[in-house]
Enzyme design. Structure first.
Site, PDB file in Angstrom:
ATOM      1  N   CYS A   1     -11.079  55.916 -60.010  1.00 58.01           N
ATOM      2  CA  CYS A   1      -9.774  56.518 -59.741  1.00 58.01           C
ATOM      3  C   CYS A   1      -9.033  56.768 -61.052  1.00 58.01           C
ATOM      4  O   CYS A   1      -9.222  56.064 -62.044  1.00 58.01           O
ATOM      5  CB  CYS A   1      -8.931  55.570 -58.887  1.00 58.01           C
ATOM      6  SG  CYS A   1      -9.585  55.301 -57.234  1.00 58.01           S
TER       7      CYS A   1
ATOM      8  N   CYS B   1     -15.102  47.090 -57.349  1.00 59.76           N
ATOM      9  CA  CYS B   1     -14.120  47.404 -56.316  1.00 59.76           C
ATOM     10  C   CYS B   1     -14.347  46.600 -55.045  1.00 59.76           C
ATOM     11  O   CYS B   1     -13.487  46.564 -54.177  1.00 59.76           O
ATOM     12  CB  CYS B   1     -14.112  48.892 -56.019  1.00 59.76           C
ATOM     13  SG  CYS B   1     -15.727  49.578 -55.791  1.00 59.76           S
TER      14      CYS B   1
ATOM     15  N   CYS C   1      -5.471  47.226 -53.177  1.00 57.67           N
ATOM     16  CA  CYS C   1      -5.541  48.688 -53.257  1.00 57.67           C
ATOM     17  C   CYS C   1      -6.965  49.160 -52.963  1.00 57.67           C
ATOM     18  O   CYS C   1      -7.175  50.084 -52.176  1.00 57.67           O
ATOM     19  CB  CYS C   1      -5.073  49.144 -54.640  1.00 57.67           C
ATOM     20  SG  CYS C   1      -4.900  50.923 -54.817  1.00 57.67           S
ATOM     21  N   CYS C   2      -7.962  48.510 -53.581  1.00 60.65           N
ATOM     22  CA  CYS C   2      -9.364  48.870 -53.314  1.00 60.65           C
ATOM     23  C   CYS C   2      -9.722  48.617 -51.854  1.00 60.65           C
ATOM     24  O   CYS C   2     -10.493  49.370 -51.266  1.00 60.65           O
ATOM     25  CB  CYS C   2     -10.306  48.072 -54.216  1.00 60.65           C
ATOM     26  SG  CYS C   2     -10.535  48.786 -55.856  1.00 60.65           S
TER      27      CYS C   2
ATOM     28  N   CYS D   1      -7.207  53.790 -62.660  1.00 61.36           N
ATOM     29  CA  CYS D   1      -7.987  52.615 -63.077  1.00 61.36           C
ATOM     30  C   CYS D   1      -9.165  52.977 -63.972  1.00 61.36           C
ATOM     31  O   CYS D   1     -10.092  52.181 -64.125  1.00 61.36           O
ATOM     32  CB  CYS D   1      -8.497  51.870 -61.841  1.00 61.36           C
ATOM     33  SG  CYS D   1      -7.175  51.318 -60.767  1.00 61.36           S
TER      34      CYS D   1
HETATM   35  S1  SF4 Z   1      -9.922  51.841 -58.211  1.00 64.70           S
HETATM   36 FE1  SF4 Z   1      -7.700  51.510 -58.586  1.00 64.70          FE
HETATM   37  S2  SF4 Z   1      -6.583  53.201 -57.606  1.00 64.70           S
HETATM   38 FE2  SF4 Z   1      -8.706  53.210 -56.864  1.00 64.70          FE
HETATM   39  S3  SF4 Z   1      -8.600  52.098 -54.950  1.00 64.70           S
HETATM   40 FE3  SF4 Z   1      -9.170  50.586 -56.530  1.00 64.70          FE
HETATM   41  S4  SF4 Z   1      -7.250  49.731 -57.350  1.00 64.70           S
HETATM   42 FE4  SF4 Z   1      -6.751  51.580 -56.104  1.00 64.70          FE
END
Ligand code: SF4
Length: 252
Positions: free
Chosen positions: A212, A238, A129-130, A215
């Site tokens: 985010c 991240c 996701c990151c 998270c």
């Molecule tokens: S901090 Fe969480 S929601 Fe944001 S990009 Fe990374 S995994 Fe995705």
């Protein structure tokens, strides 16, 4: 004793030797953030860009930067999962300083991400996701740049503990400048209060570090400032800030 290999680092504005980066890091090791930024803008001009996540360090860095040069190039990564308070802070900062802060986004909307990778990717595979929402947009943001300037501090995480004020970023292949690297959290907040710097309203509601929505949670009294980031997971970063030294090429 093992020595760093000398290698030429090609940037868009100059060819930098690794020795020169280390010499500059030594020379600026005790420099103030203002002095470091002045050096950065003189050296790299328009090809230097400031990354901000609108954290406390980030807003302090912006305030210092606009005092050094009135319209610094600044960007942030809009993951599509930021808090409304963070977007509101961006607007306050832009109007306070008369600047525009560019945003970079993932090519995938949250809906497309869900279709392609399944629901709640931040929970099932936060690294992916990151990568999709932060690392790939960062790569685009750094395209054509000679240097990027960040607000990281050594005492934030283990991964950041060896950061230099100036270093070669092996992950992104450009010069990385960290003017606040020696500051502690107290220094940051002293600066913000003394200079009336706009900051995220969530900081006053138990969120010392803000990323985010999916998270980030608030932390209790006495917990570490990043305890609310990816809480309950082993993940602490991240992936934007790979530890430089672990990637340095060492000669026998
Ligand atoms: S901090 Fe969480 S929601 Fe944001 S990009 Fe990374 S995994 Fe995705």
């Amino acid at each position: 004793m093992r020595q760093l290999t000398t290698e030429f680092v090609k940037t868009n504005s100059a060819a930098w030797e690794m020795d020169r980066i280390q010499e500059t890091a030594s020379r600026l090791a005790r420099a103030t953030p203002e002095e470091t930024l002045r050096w950065a803008f003189e050296q790299f001009g328009e090809t230097a860009t400031i990354a901000t996540g609108f954290g406390a360090e980030g807003v302090a860095l912006i305030d210092i930067a606009v005092k050094v040069t009135p319209t610094p190039n600044i960007f942030f990564l809009d993951t599509a999962f930021l808090f409304p308070e963070t977007h509101e802070l961006r607007q306050r900062i832009e109007s306070r300083y008369g600047i525009r802060i560019k945003s970079f986004q993932s090519q995938l909307t949250p809906q497309q991400q869900e279709i392609e990778f399944g629901p709640r990717l931040w929970s099932t595979d936060p690294d992916l996701c990151c990568r999709l929402r932060k690392l790939e947009p960062l790569k685009e943001a750094l395209q054509g740049r000679a240097a990027w300037i960040t607000a990281i501090r050594r005492d934030q995480t283990i991964e950041r503990s060896n950061a230099e004020v100036v270093e070669w970023d092996y992950q992104w292949q450009l010069i990385k400048i960290n003017p606040l690297v020696r500051w502690g959290r107290g220094d940051v907040w002293d600066y913000i209060k003394r200079n009336h710097v706009p900051y995220n309203a969530l900081h006053d509601r138990g969120y010392p570090s803000i990323g985010c929505t999916h998270c980030t949670i608030s932390v209790g009294e006495g917990e570490s400032e990043r305890a609310g980031r990816w809480a309950g997971k082993v993940k602490t970063e991240c992936g934007l800030h790979a530890p430089a030294r672990s990637l340095v090429v060492l000669a026998g």
